[in-house]
Design an enzyme around this catalytic site. Structure first.
Site, PDB file in Angstrom:
ATOM      1  N   GLU A 139      -6.137   1.382   0.225  1.00  8.28           N
ATOM      2  CA  GLU A 139      -5.446   0.743  -0.898  1.00  8.28           C
ATOM      3  C   GLU A 139      -4.881  -0.634  -0.514  1.00  8.28           C
ATOM      4  O   GLU A 139      -5.050  -1.619  -1.235  1.00  8.28           O
ATOM      5  CB  GLU A 139      -4.301   1.636  -1.404  1.00  8.28           C
ATOM      6  CG  GLU A 139      -3.463   0.933  -2.459  1.00  8.28           C
ATOM      7  CD  GLU A 139      -2.570   1.858  -3.271  1.00  8.28           C
ATOM      8  OE1 GLU A 139      -1.735   2.563  -2.672  1.00  8.28           O
ATOM      9  OE2 GLU A 139      -2.703   1.845  -4.501  1.00  8.28           O
ATOM     10  N   GLU A 140      -4.224  -0.682   0.627  1.00  8.36           N
ATOM     11  CA  GLU A 140      -3.599  -1.952   1.021  1.00  8.36           C
ATOM     12  C   GLU A 140      -4.657  -3.023   1.251  1.00  8.36           C
ATOM     13  O   GLU A 140      -4.472  -4.190   0.890  1.00  8.36           O
ATOM     14  CB  GLU A 140      -2.758  -1.762   2.287  1.00  8.36           C
ATOM     15  CG  GLU A 140      -1.482  -0.933   2.075  1.00  8.36           C
ATOM     16  CD  GLU A 140      -1.682   0.550   2.284  1.00  8.36           C
ATOM     17  OE1 GLU A 140      -2.844   0.973   2.491  1.00  8.36           O
ATOM     18  OE2 GLU A 140      -0.678   1.304   2.248  1.00  8.36           O
ATOM     19  N   ASN A 184      -1.105   5.189  -3.625  1.00  4.94           N
ATOM     20  CA  ASN A 184       0.200   5.798  -3.471  1.00  4.94           C
ATOM     21  C   ASN A 184       0.777   5.885  -4.881  1.00  4.94           C
ATOM     22  O   ASN A 184       0.402   5.097  -5.744  1.00  4.94           O
ATOM     23  CB  ASN A 184       1.070   4.884  -2.600  1.00  4.94           C
ATOM     24  CG  ASN A 184       2.364   5.554  -2.203  1.00  4.94           C
ATOM     25  OD1 ASN A 184       3.291   5.681  -3.013  1.00  4.94           O
ATOM     26  ND2 ASN A 184       2.439   5.998  -0.968  1.00  4.94           N
ATOM     27  N   ASP A 213      -9.182   3.578  -6.281  1.00  5.32           N
ATOM     28  CA  ASP A 213      -8.193   3.113  -5.304  1.00  5.32           C
ATOM     29  C   ASP A 213      -7.474   4.366  -4.827  1.00  5.32           C
ATOM     30  O   ASP A 213      -6.881   5.090  -5.645  1.00  5.32           O
ATOM     31  CB  ASP A 213      -7.240   2.136  -6.019  1.00  5.32           C
ATOM     32  CG  ASP A 213      -5.908   1.962  -5.291  1.00  5.32           C
ATOM     33  OD1 ASP A 213      -5.820   2.281  -4.087  1.00  5.32           O
ATOM     34  OD2 ASP A 213      -4.943   1.507  -5.948  1.00  5.32           O
TER      35      ASP A 213
HETATM   36  N1  AR6 Z   1     -14.756   2.557   0.883  1.00  2.76           N
HETATM   37  C1  AR6 Z   1     -15.037   3.878   0.989  1.00  2.76           C
HETATM   38  N2  AR6 Z   1     -14.293   4.760   1.687  1.00  2.76           N
HETATM   39  C2  AR6 Z   1     -13.195   4.299   2.322  1.00  2.76           C
HETATM   40  C3  AR6 Z   1     -12.827   2.940   2.273  1.00  2.76           C
HETATM   41  C4  AR6 Z   1     -13.656   2.051   1.508  1.00  2.76           C
HETATM   42  N3  AR6 Z   1     -13.380   0.757   1.413  1.00  2.76           N
HETATM   43  N4  AR6 Z   1     -11.720   2.782   3.004  1.00  2.76           N
HETATM   44  C5  AR6 Z   1     -11.405   3.998   3.485  1.00  2.76           C
HETATM   45  N5  AR6 Z   1     -12.295   4.928   3.097  1.00  2.76           N
HETATM   46  P1  AR6 Z   1      -6.860   6.368   2.883  1.00  2.76           P
HETATM   47  P2  AR6 Z   1      -5.461   8.488   1.359  1.00  2.76           P
HETATM   48  C6  AR6 Z   1     -12.285   6.379   3.409  1.00  2.76           C
HETATM   49  O1  AR6 Z   1      -6.274   6.932   4.107  1.00  2.76           O
HETATM   50  O2  AR6 Z   1      -5.660   9.552   2.364  1.00  2.76           O
HETATM   51  C7  AR6 Z   1      -2.253   4.225   1.571  1.00  2.76           C
HETATM   52  O3  AR6 Z   1      -1.121   3.832   2.289  1.00  2.76           O
HETATM   53  C8  AR6 Z   1     -11.958   6.687   4.851  1.00  2.76           C
HETATM   54  O4  AR6 Z   1     -12.711   7.851   5.205  1.00  2.76           O
HETATM   55  O5  AR6 Z   1      -6.614   4.948   2.560  1.00  2.76           O
HETATM   56  O6  AR6 Z   1      -5.620   8.831  -0.092  1.00  2.76           O
HETATM   57  C9  AR6 Z   1      -1.915   4.459   0.118  1.00  2.76           C
HETATM   58  O7  AR6 Z   1      -1.001   3.502  -0.370  1.00  2.76           O
HETATM   59  C10 AR6 Z   1     -10.474   7.020   4.784  1.00  2.76           C
HETATM   60  O8  AR6 Z   1     -10.054   7.852   5.830  1.00  2.76           O
HETATM   61  O9  AR6 Z   1      -6.415   7.222   1.564  1.00  2.76           O
HETATM   62  C11 AR6 Z   1      -1.323   5.819   0.157  1.00  2.76           C
HETATM   63  O10 AR6 Z   1       0.019   5.798   0.551  1.00  2.76           O
HETATM   64  C12 AR6 Z   1     -10.389   7.744   3.456  1.00  2.76           C
HETATM   65  O11 AR6 Z   1     -11.270   6.986   2.620  1.00  2.76           O
HETATM   66  C13 AR6 Z   1      -2.155   6.514   1.212  1.00  2.76           C
HETATM   67  O12 AR6 Z   1      -2.658   5.481   2.056  1.00  2.76           O
HETATM   68  C14 AR6 Z   1      -9.018   7.793   2.861  1.00  2.76           C
HETATM   69  O13 AR6 Z   1      -8.423   6.527   2.858  1.00  2.76           O
HETATM   70  C15 AR6 Z   1      -3.331   7.239   0.607  1.00  2.76           C
HETATM   71  O14 AR6 Z   1      -4.004   7.926   1.605  1.00  2.76           O
END
Ligand code: AR6
Length: 539
Positions: free
Chosen positions: A319-320, A304, A301
């Protein structure tokens, strides 16, 4: 089956030796000083778990969740004239919810009656839009006629369902909680009705400032800008969960879920540069999603530090989305203090309830989802999720700052490593992807390598999903194959990353070489580090 454009080891090779589903995921369920189990063990298939302990016990203190039904939970009410008195808050909740609630305005009035301090501050715009505009009138009627009354019953069953105090999973403590799906559902129904005391203020210094919010009021009030559509779609996922829980046979939800906070003290991490462990086996693909193709694996996941992130607000990324399609995850917000740098939260057993499409603004609830993942011998769905929060970067170059590299590799390691004895069983592969590289603006090229270092050290294979990005798949795979062909192990890769970090720090201009160019040339330049090519059967 989907087309897999994956490269590297085949997925079946990574699962090898563990049969279809492998042994129960860790941690297993054994009540102890470090593992609070709120139902009677052993769990038996075909029986709904009984609440435990038999004699209810409430703890209204700083180490436990303050429950809505606690006899210590009092609320100021206006009595005659200007006089204020205190009443048991649970009585106010019962009175309000047992009155007929036929539309979202009556629901708002009920919720505000026991949250009267927020009368002027909360609005319920998204909730009203959902029931008055987004759903058709039959759907809304169905909800208020059939689903909501059952949700009220479920919420008010809290005192019978949860008889033991729920410990808070606090910073720097390894502790685990196991709850039945019915207990979780009752907690979530209470969260929907905003009954959890002391959880409405997130101000600094308030008791729960270091905890995520759990009452749903913030989700209900979102609405009126470009993100509002995804809020409505998230609400549809939540309503679908309650419909399923309340109106289908209870035996469909006889399972249990384990929440485990993991902490490693900063001095106890591996000495990364000295590690002689090999890099893990990896499969990398641009197709598929962690939650679909990662079944049976340890699914990351992209969290955050307040687990669930913006699930009860605007947020609608990885995550959401995961939290609304598997709403049982939301319960972690009730008791998980925000994660520190060397902590992660593992959740074993949650069920998926919704199918979705889109992402971010385009996110949409599509339909109900029947999760046929089998239960393990402890009653948990064979699904493990690890919440690990990456750093959020405002400046791309700061991710190569050595303390940040250390922070990220340690964070991944605390998520992936296994301290519980797993006998001869191979650990499940990690299903991950662009961790920290969306909302948190990290660079997937380096994050992929950091995750390989952590997984290699933990003895887990990696299945990496690039989320549609074929170039990224090829780039990471090219580097991985090169490192494997040159026998670069965990320690060596880490050392190269730290050298690159120093180079970035010393470079004043923007002319820093690209990380991968640097790695290609340094490995080849340094013959001492180059051992004979390994005979790997990479595709
Ligand atoms: N399976 C595989 N890859 C994925 C998927 C999925 N289901 N969904 C997204 N990706 P992000 P972060 C890829 O932005 O940067 C939330 O608010 C896709 O390339 O969710 O770690 C949390 O609560 C996407 O751009 O993660 C935190 O506050 C990339 O994974 C914050 O976002 C990153 O997804 C975390 O941000």
């Amino acid at each position: 089956t989907r087309v897999d454009d994956g490269k590297g080891f085949s997925i079946s090779d990574l699962r090898d030796g563990n049969g279809d589903w492998g042994p129960p995921p860790l941690p297993t369920v054994h009540p102890s000083a470090n593992h609070t189990v709120l139902y009677k063990v052993p769990w038996k298939p075909g029986n709904l778990p009984y609440s435990y302990p038999r004699v209810p016990c409430d703890r209204w203190d700083q180490d436990h969740v303050r429950m809505p039904n606690s006899s210590e939970s009092l609320y100021p009410v206006q009595e005659t004239g200007d006089e204020k008195g205190l009443r048991l808050r649970w009585e106010l909740v019962q009175e309000a919810l047992l009155r007929p609630i036929q539309n979202s305005h009556e629901l708002e009035a009920a919720i505000l009656s026991y949250n009267s301090r927020y009368n002027e501050r909360w609005n319920f715009r998204a909730l009203h839009t959902l029931f008055e505009e987004a759903l058709d009138s039959e759907e809304s009627e169905y909800f208020f006629r059939d689903v909501l009354p059952a949700m009220v019953v479920l919420a008010l069953q809290l005192p019978e369902l949860i008889t033991g105090p729920i410990p808070l999973l606090k910073k720097h403590k390894n502790h685990t909680i196991s709850l039945s799906q019915a207990q979780i559902a009752s907690i979530l129904a209470n969260a929907f009705f905003c009954t959890f005391p002391r959880r409405n203020s997130t101000k600094r210094g308030s008791e729960y400032a270091a905890y995520p919010d759990i009452n749903f009021n913030r989700l209900f009030q979102c609405g009126d800008n470009s993100d509002s559509n995804s809020v409505l779609e998230k609400l549809k996922c939540i309503l679908n969960y309650f419909r399923r829980i309340c109106l289908t046979d209870a035996s469909d939800h006889e399972g249990v879920v384990t929440f485990s906070r993991r902490y490693i003290s900063p001095g106890s991490f591996p000495n990364w540069g000295q590690s002689t462990k090999p890099l893990p086996k990896m499969h990398i693909t641009s197709h598929g999603f962690i939650e679909d193709e990662g079944s049976g694996m340890l699914q990351v996941d992209f969290a955050n530090k307040f687990v669930g992130g913006g699930v009860l607000g605007w947020g609608c990324v990885q995550e959401e989305i995961r939290f609304v399609i598997c709403p049982e995850l939301i319960v972690s917000r009730l008791f998980t203090e925000c994660l520190d740098a060397t902590e992660a939260l593992i959740i074993v057993g949650c069920e998926r309830f919704s199918k979705y499409a889109g992402y971010g603004h385009s996110f949409e609830w599509v339909s109900d989802f029947k999760d046929d993942t089998p239960l393990d011998s402890y009653g948990r769905r064979h699904c493990s999720i690890v919440a690990m929060d990456a750093l959020c970067f405002s400046k791309p170059s700061s991710q190569f700052f050595l303390p940040n590299l250390v922070r990220e590799v340690n964070k991944a390691y605390v998520g992936f490593c296994e301290t519980e004895d797993h006998g001869d069983n191979k650990l499940a592969p990690v299903a991950t992807g662009n961790w920290g590289c969306g909302a948190f603006r990290g660079d997937a090229n380096v994050k992929a390598l950091l995750q390989l270092v952590a997984a290699g050290e933990s003895g887990r294979a990696v299945v990496y999903f690039t989320f549609g990005d074929k170039n990224l798949r090829d780039r990471i795979y090219g580097m991985y194959k090169f490192l494997m062909d040159n026998d670069v192990n965990v320690g060596k890769l880490w050392t190269l990353l730290t050298k690159y970090s120093r180079l970035v720090a010393q470079t004043i201009t923007d002319n820093v070489p690209d990380l991968y160019d640097y790695l290609y040339s340094s490995v080849l330049k340094d013959p001492d580090d180059k051992v004979s090519c390994s005979a790997l059967s990479l595709k």
